[in-house]
Design a protein around this motif. Structure first.
Motif: not given
Ligand SMILES: [Zn+2]
Length: 273
Positions: A126-147
């Motif tokens: 859930d992107p509104l959870d406290d542990d959804f940090t910018e670092d967590a978001f960055a690693s999600i983006l880097s792991e998915h080769n999608k638009q």
């Protein structure tokens, strides 16, 4: 609803539509006499924790939840009411799940573990959870080769962002919906992350305390580009453009998001071939 329901004991569960209930065991009647310990959200699912058993529902597009301080005494009977499910609570309050029209997307589940519900188990954070940090978001983006557009609305990657809010987030972030997620610069990741949080927090604030009937209008009137093809971009005044797909479409502003260059609309190019 959470604030009011927690601590109450369920006194009855009435089914107006057998089709809405997607599970056979435990029976909804097994919830009677037990307290509501919590109400939480998994993406588009609402999870009512009833003393360790879960009543979970997905409202889909045409379903809504109505809370009543004093729930009508009349019992809901299968096939005789637009109300699909009614839950009565110990202080005579309660809530109804109702579905409009013929769209049958509303679904309810009674399970011992939330992960038994298809769609809940594979939900991303859930992107509104406290542990959804910018670092967590960055690693999600880097792991998915999608638009980025497709990635934001993929419920198994990030929960709870639909087609509408992903358009809004990318417009706020001045980012092309077709940008490949792993190729975003650190600065772009930062901008999209802030836009994501800001947009969703704004959506929560708009929704808070509003009756369901007003919610759709409030949501729509708050949109900058989503659903506004042909209107003016509120930021730069350029026209809001659209890209259509088989069953959906996205809206964006070329000046704000794609360096002024309109994106190819596959449906249009197909027609022109
Ligand atoms: Zn613009």
């Amino acid at each position: 609803m959470g604030d009011r329901a927690v601590g109450q004991v369920i006194t009855d569960v009435e089914l107006g539509s057998i089709a809405v209930l997607k599970t056979y065991s435990p029976q909804p009647s097994s919830l009677v006499g037990r307290p509501i310990d919590g109400v939480s959200r998994h993406g588009k699912f609402i999870d009512v924790d009833v003393d360790g058993t879960h009543l979970i529902f997905h409202l889909a597009r045409a379903g809504w939840l109505r809370w009543s301080e004093k729930i009508p005494k009349t019992r809901v009977r299968p096939g005789k009411s637009p109300i699909a499910l009614r839950v009565r609570l110990s202080d005579e309050s309660g809530f109804d799940l109702t579905e409009a029209g013929t769209r049958k997307g509303l679904a309810a589940y009674v399970v011992e573990n939330a992960n038994e519900v298809p769609g809940v188990a594979r939900l991303g954070p859930d992107p509104l959870d406290d542990d959804f940090t910018e670092d967590a978001f960055a690693s999600i983006l880097s792991e998915h080769n999608k638009q980025i557009k497709g990635l934001l609305r993929d419920q198994s990657v990030i929960a709870g962002v639909g087609n509408a809010y992903s358009d809004e987030i990318l417009h706020v972030a001045k980012t092309s919906p077709f940008a490949m997620a792993p190729k975003l610069s650190a600065e772009q990741v930062h901008t999209v992350y802030l836009a994501l949080r800001e947009t969703l927090l704004g959506a929560v604030a708009v929704a808070h305390g509003k009756p369901a009937a007003e919610l759709k209008d409030a949501k729509r009137s708050g949109m900058r580009v989503h659903g506004r093809t042909g209107e003016d971009c509120p930021v730069c005044g350029d026209v809001v453009r659209e890209v259509s797909f088989a069953d959906t479409s996205l809206q964006y502003c070329a000046t704000c998001q794609t360096g002024g260059k309109p994106l190819a609309d596959r449906r249009m190019s197909k027609l022109l071939k």
